[in-house]
Design an enzyme around this catalytic site. Sequence first.
Site, PDB file in Angstrom:
ATOM      1  N   PRO A   1       0.953  -1.161  -0.061  1.00  0.00           N
ATOM      2  CA  PRO A   1      -0.038  -0.121   0.195  1.00  0.00           C
ATOM      3  C   PRO A   1       0.786   1.442   0.068  1.00  0.00           C
ATOM      4  O   PRO A   1       0.313   2.213  -0.403  1.00  0.00           O
ATOM      5  CB  PRO A   1      -0.944  -0.010   1.129  1.00  0.00           C
ATOM      6  CG  PRO A   1      -0.255  -1.153   2.163  1.00  0.00           C
ATOM      7  CD  PRO A   1       0.627  -1.935   1.175  1.00  0.00           C
ATOM      8  N   PHE A   2       2.016   1.132   0.562  1.00  0.00           N
ATOM      9  CA  PHE A   2       2.875   2.464   0.663  1.00  0.00           C
ATOM     10  C   PHE A   2       4.216   2.235  -0.150  1.00  0.00           C
ATOM     11  O   PHE A   2       5.392   2.687  -0.011  1.00  0.00           O
ATOM     12  CB  PHE A   2       3.306   2.783   2.015  1.00  0.00           C
ATOM     13  CG  PHE A   2       2.104   2.884   2.705  1.00  0.00           C
ATOM     14  CD1 PHE A   2       1.372   4.301   2.785  1.00  0.00           C
ATOM     15  CD2 PHE A   2       1.653   2.132   3.870  1.00  0.00           C
ATOM     16  CE1 PHE A   2       0.345   4.543   3.470  1.00  0.00           C
ATOM     17  CE2 PHE A   2       0.497   2.303   4.581  1.00  0.00           C
ATOM     18  CZ  PHE A   2      -0.200   3.598   4.183  1.00  0.00           C
TER      19      PHE A   2
ATOM     20  N   LYS B   1       4.890  -4.810  13.866  1.00  0.00           N
ATOM     21  CA  LYS B   1       5.539  -5.575  14.591  1.00  0.00           C
ATOM     22  C   LYS B   1       5.169  -7.072  14.654  1.00  0.00           C
ATOM     23  O   LYS B   1       4.122  -7.307  15.037  1.00  0.00           O
ATOM     24  CB  LYS B   1       5.823  -5.264  16.063  1.00  0.00           C
ATOM     25  CG  LYS B   1       6.881  -3.974  16.231  1.00  0.00           C
ATOM     26  CD  LYS B   1       8.357  -4.805  16.442  1.00  0.00           C
ATOM     27  CE  LYS B   1       9.285  -3.668  15.984  1.00  0.00           C
ATOM     28  NZ  LYS B   1       9.480  -3.646  14.417  1.00  0.00           N
TER      29      LYS B   1
ATOM     30  N   GLU C   1       4.042  -0.121   5.604  1.00  0.00           N
ATOM     31  CA  GLU C   1       3.766   0.383   7.005  1.00  0.00           C
ATOM     32  C   GLU C   1       3.624   1.688   7.022  1.00  0.00           C
ATOM     33  O   GLU C   1       4.504   2.548   6.451  1.00  0.00           O
ATOM     34  CB  GLU C   1       4.920  -0.086   7.779  1.00  0.00           C
ATOM     35  CG  GLU C   1       4.517   0.464   9.308  1.00  0.00           C
ATOM     36  CD  GLU C   1       5.601  -0.033  10.480  1.00  0.00           C
ATOM     37  OE1 GLU C   1       5.590   0.227  11.361  1.00  0.00           O
ATOM     38  OE2 GLU C   1       6.689  -0.756   9.950  1.00  0.00           O
TER      39      GLU C   1
END
Length: 703
Positions: free
Chosen positions: A479-480, A514, A497
Site C-alpha cells: 500500500p505504501f 511488529k 507500514e
Amino acid sequence: MSPAPVIIAVDGRSGAGKTTLAVELAARLRTHHKVSLFHLEDIYPGWDGLAAGVERYVATVLTPLSRGEAATWTSWDWENHYDGEARVTLPAEIVIVEGVGAAAEAARPMLDAVIWAESPDDVRRTRALDRDGATYEPFWDQWAAQEEEWLGRDDVPGNADLRVQNVTDGSAPADLLHLLPYLPALAPALAPELSARRALRLHAERLDALPDAPALFHSLYGASPNAVWLDSSNAGAGAAAAGQEGDGTDLEARTAAERSRFSIMADDAGTFGQFVTHHDGISLVSTGSATAKVPGPFFRWLDTVWGRRAVRTPEGYPGEFTLGWLGCLGYELKRETGGSDLSGPTPDAALIFAGRAVVLDHADGAAWLLALEAPDAGEWLAQARSAVAAAGSGPQPPTPGQGREAGGSTGVVPPAPPVFRSRDTGAQYREKITAAQHQIAQGNTYEVCLTTTLEARVPESSLDPWTTYLALRRRNPAPFASYLRLGNLAVASTSPERFLKIASDGGMRAEPIKGTRRRAADPQEDQRLRGDLATSLKDRAENIMIVDLLRNDLSHFAEPGSVTVSRLCAIESYATVHQMVSTIDARLLPGAPRAEAVAACFPAGSMTGAPKISTMAILDRLEAGPRGLYSGAIGYFSLNAAADLAVAIRTLVVRAEGDGTAELSLGVGGAITSDSAPDDEYEEIRTKAYGVLSTLGAVFPGD
C-alpha cells in the site's frame, strides 16, 4: 536615524549580470517594500582599485547603512580617472548592494543575505564588453587578475546564502524571490512574500479513466531529474489482503482499502517547482537557476513551509493531497528528536515541491490533474490529459497471491546479480542480539529494534532503478510502495507500514508493524504460518510495547482523551510476508504546529524500540553506523496541512557515485525482547530481505 535595514549583497565576478539582477530584484521587492540600491562600480578608485574600493564601500557606505544612517560617499570619475562628487545613499527597509566585493569578508558581518551570481566565462566577458564597450576591453585581464587574487583568499561563493546561475533568460530574479523568504534573517521582512505563497489557487480536473500507472509515470516524468511516485501498488487487492483466508473483519478491509486508494506522481518542474536536500543541519533549497543554503534543523525549516492551509480542497476531490512537498526523511534526523548526531552518505531529507501532479483514485477509477494557477499550468494540463489518454487502462495491479512462490520470476535480469555484503555476519548479528538482551536485563530498555545493512557496489549501467522498481512492485505489491528519483539518489520501496498520517482536519493515525512470518506457496503451510503469528505471545508483546510508545508520541500534540487504539495486533498478508499491525488514532490540538507533531513521532517507534530515546542510544552503539534512509519515512506534506508518511522499510536505495558505479543499500532488522531466540531473529531479517534480494536475483550474504 531609521531602523536598521535588511541588507542584501549581490556579488560575483565581472560580467555575471549582477547589476541587472539587482535592479530587477529591487523592482520586484518594491511591490511591498521601500528599497535602496547601491552599485560598487560607482566607488572603485580606478581599474586597479578593487581592494581599495571594497575598503571605501565598507567604511563609507555599508557601515552607516547597517546602522540605519544615510551614507555619504565619494564617487569615482571614470572619464577623468580621479575622485568625483560626493553622493548620498539613503537607508530603506531593504538595501541591495551589488558589485564585485559586495560580500567581501569585511562586509559580511553587516549583511543579512549574500547572493553569489555565476555565469560561464565566455558569457561573462561578452556581457561585460557589450555593456561597457571599448572602455573596459583593455582592462579586462587586469581586473580579472584582481578578482582571482581576492577570491583566492576570500571564499565568497562558499559563504553565500544563495547561488544563482544567472543565465540570460530573465528567470533569475523570480527564482531568487522564491527562495529569499526561506532565509531566517530575511523571513520577518519578507512576510508579504511569504503570505503570497499561502494564497494560492488550485485547479483540479477529474478524468474518468484509470490509466496504466507505470506507463503514465514514465510518459510524464521519465526524463525528470527529480520525480516522485507514491504508488499504492496493491490497489484493488488491499481489502482482500486484509481479510485473506479467514479472520478478516470489516474494519480491516476498510483500513486496507483506505491505505491503497490513491497514487500520486509529480516532479519539481514548472513555475512553483522546488527541490530541497538536508544534510547535517543545512538545507539546500533549489528552484530553477537558484539555490539557497538555509542553516538550522530540518523540522524547523519544515515548519516555515508546511502546516498551514495554503489552498482549499477542490469541491468533489476526494483526496487529502492538494500539492506540496513529496519525498523522504532519513533516520539520522533523529538528531533533532532526542537521538545522537550521526552523519550518513545520503541526505537526511530530500523533498520536491510539486506545483502540479496526477492523483489516481483506484476506488473511483479516476485520474485527477492538480495544478496551481500559473502561466505554464494550461500547457501542462494539456500534456497531462494526453498522457492519461495515451496510457489507457493498462495492466491491473497483482492480486495478493501473485509473485509469492519461492524462486519465481523476478523481472530483473542484470548481467550478473549484485553480490551483497552485510555490515554484520550472522555470528556478529547474533552477538548483538545477546548484547541487546543484556541491556533489557539491566533495565535500560524494554525492546530493541536491531538492524543491519546489506550493501553492494555495481556498475551503474548494470542496474536500472526504474525497471528494478517495476519488478519489485510486481513481486511484492504494497500500500505504501514508492519510487523516488532525487538527483543522484533513487529509492525503490515496497513498504507496507504507515508511519504517520495527519489529515487536513487534524485527525492523526499511526499503524505500526511488529511481527513477521514468511509466505508459503502451499496454502495449508501459509495458513499455519499466519496462525502462528496471530497466536505468538512474543510478537504480541513486541507490538503492544510499540503501541504504547506511539500512544505517548501522539499525545504530545493531541487533544486530551483523543488517543485511541482502534486495532490491536491484527494480521495482514502481503505477497512475501504476513504482518501483525495495530492502529492508533488521535486528534491534533487546534493550532498545534504540525511539523513539530511529526517530529514528536520521528523516527517511527517500530524501528527504534521502547523507550525511544534511550534505546536509540543503545542502537547507535550496537549498530556502529548510520541507517541512512532506511527506517526513516517516505510520503508527502500537502498544502492543505495534511501529511501521509510511510516507514522506509523493504526499501532499496541506489546512490550513483559519479564514477560509473552505484552503491545499493538495503536495511533489515527486527525487534529484540528478553525472550528473543537469536537464530529465529536472524531468520526473520533474512525473510524481510527476501522480497528485494530475490527480485534482483541476489542472495543474502553468507547463503
